[in-house]
Write a protein that holds these residues in place. Structure first.
Motif, mmCIF file in Angstrom:
data_model
loop_
_atom_site.group_PDB
_atom_site.id
_atom_site.type_symbol
_atom_site.label_atom_id
_atom_site.label_comp_id
_atom_site.label_asym_id
_atom_site.label_seq_id
_atom_site.Cartn_x
_atom_site.Cartn_y
_atom_site.Cartn_z
ATOM 1 N N HIS A 48 -5.669 2.072 -7.631
ATOM 2 C CA HIS A 48 -5.617 3.077 -8.000
ATOM 3 C C HIS A 48 -7.172 3.889 -7.185
ATOM 4 O O HIS A 48 -7.757 3.769 -7.954
ATOM 5 N N VAL A 49 -7.107 4.360 -6.242
ATOM 6 C CA VAL A 49 -7.672 5.026 -5.741
ATOM 7 C C VAL A 49 -7.974 6.976 -5.073
ATOM 8 O O VAL A 49 -6.578 7.252 -4.257
ATOM 9 N N GLU A 50 -7.846 7.531 -5.843
ATOM 10 C CA GLU A 50 -7.666 9.660 -5.775
ATOM 11 C C GLU A 50 -8.803 10.098 -5.804
ATOM 12 O O GLU A 50 -10.426 9.701 -6.291
ATOM 13 N N TYR A 51 -8.598 10.711 -4.645
ATOM 14 C CA TYR A 51 -9.709 12.132 -4.286
ATOM 15 C C TYR A 51 -9.344 13.122 -5.228
ATOM 16 O O TYR A 51 -8.434 13.824 -5.072
ATOM 17 N N ILE A 52 -10.312 13.276 -6.869
ATOM 18 C CA ILE A 52 -9.951 14.902 -7.032
ATOM 19 C C ILE A 52 -10.626 15.830 -6.625
ATOM 20 O O ILE A 52 -10.010 17.159 -7.105
ATOM 21 N N GLY A 53 -11.291 15.952 -5.597
ATOM 22 C CA GLY A 53 -11.457 16.773 -5.415
ATOM 23 C C GLY A 53 -12.595 17.241 -5.508
ATOM 24 O O GLY A 53 -13.712 16.696 -6.173
ATOM 25 N N VAL A 57 -4.380 6.901 -2.954
ATOM 26 C CA VAL A 57 -3.649 6.030 -2.963
ATOM 27 C C VAL A 57 -3.390 4.384 -3.609
ATOM 28 O O VAL A 57 -4.327 3.822 -4.754
ATOM 29 N N TRP A 58 -2.094 3.737 -4.082
ATOM 30 C CA TRP A 58 -2.290 3.011 -4.232
ATOM 31 C C TRP A 58 -1.564 1.625 -3.864
ATOM 32 O O TRP A 58 -0.832 1.477 -3.107
ATOM 33 N N ALA A 59 -2.125 0.430 -4.554
ATOM 34 C CA ALA A 59 -2.059 -0.956 -3.072
ATOM 35 C C ALA A 59 -2.080 -2.419 -4.414
ATOM 36 O O ALA A 59 -3.283 -2.073 -5.848
ATOM 37 N N ASN A 60 -1.782 -3.203 -3.616
ATOM 38 C CA ASN A 60 -1.587 -4.212 -4.428
ATOM 39 C C ASN A 60 -2.610 -5.826 -3.813
ATOM 40 O O ASN A 60 -2.716 -5.393 -2.908
ATOM 41 N N TYR A 61 -3.586 -6.168 -5.372
ATOM 42 C CA TYR A 61 -4.862 -7.195 -4.432
ATOM 43 C C TYR A 61 -3.930 -8.674 -3.986
ATOM 44 O O TYR A 61 -3.483 -9.246 -3.510
ATOM 45 N N VAL A 92 0.673 -0.912 0.153
ATOM 46 C CA VAL A 92 0.253 -0.217 0.401
ATOM 47 C C VAL A 92 0.964 1.378 0.275
ATOM 48 O O VAL A 92 1.943 1.014 0.746
ATOM 49 N N LYS A 93 0.525 2.256 -1.315
ATOM 50 C CA LYS A 93 1.214 3.014 -0.752
ATOM 51 C C LYS A 93 0.574 4.146 -1.150
ATOM 52 O O LYS A 93 -0.668 4.708 -2.097
ATOM 53 N N ASN A 94 0.138 4.890 0.279
ATOM 54 C CA ASN A 94 -0.847 6.370 0.584
ATOM 55 C C ASN A 94 0.166 7.699 -0.018
ATOM 56 O O ASN A 94 0.534 8.190 0.922
ATOM 57 N N TYR A 95 -0.599 8.779 -0.638
ATOM 58 C CA TYR A 95 0.380 9.436 -0.845
ATOM 59 C C TYR A 95 -1.034 10.881 -0.405
ATOM 60 O O TYR A 95 -0.781 12.187 -0.933
ATOM 61 N N GLY A 96 -2.374 10.697 0.473
ATOM 62 C CA GLY A 96 -2.703 11.601 0.683
ATOM 63 C C GLY A 96 -4.211 11.343 0.518
ATOM 64 O O GLY A 96 -5.327 11.322 0.279
ATOM 65 N N ASP A 97 -3.860 12.585 -1.144
ATOM 66 C CA ASP A 97 -5.142 12.334 -2.138
ATOM 67 C C ASP A 97 -5.278 11.342 -3.033
ATOM 68 O O ASP A 97 -6.053 10.637 -3.789
#
Length: 120
Positions: free
Chosen positions: A99-104, A88-92, A81-86
């Motif tokens: 890849h989940v991202e908060y665009i605003g 986030v990447w992770a492997n199953y 898991v790599k969390n950059y705040g807005d």
């Protein structure tokens, strides 16, 4: 959008086409089904293949984004898991990524890619 890079003293102005949101169905086949269903099913599907599923979801607060990513970890996206705040990447697995991202503006981007075989 307008972005100022203080390091290079650059201003970047970008124009993006408007997004058109509508109700969508969460995938029941392919890698997309491995990710939990978000609490809003209004948005715009970008990709819908067996090996890739990407969607912009509207009506998601910053808190809901963080809660959603925790649900992804609980669902098995807990390797590397790599969390950059807005963003986030992770492997199953070694071959399936999310890849989940908060665009605003209450918009969250979800992308699941990878290779599935009969073991899943």
């Amino acid at each position: 959008g307008i972005r100022f890079n203080s390091r290079n003293q650059e201003i970047t102005i970008s124009f993006e086409y408007p997004m058109y949101f509508s109700k969508f169905a969460w995938p029941t086949v392919g890698v997309g089904k491995l990710a939990p269903k978000p609490n809003s099913l209004s948005g715009q599907i970008v990709n819908d293949y067996g090996w890739a599923y990407s969607v912009y979801v509207e009506n998601i607060t910053r808190e809901e984004f963080e809660k959603y990513f925790q649900e992804c970890i609980d669902a098995g996206f807990d390797k590397e898991v790599k969390n950059y705040g807005d963003s986030v990447w992770a492997n199953y697995s070694d071959e399936i990524y999310i890849h989940v991202e908060y665009i605003g503006f209450n918009i969250m981007y979800i992308s699941v890619t990878g290779s599935m075989n009969e073991d899943y």
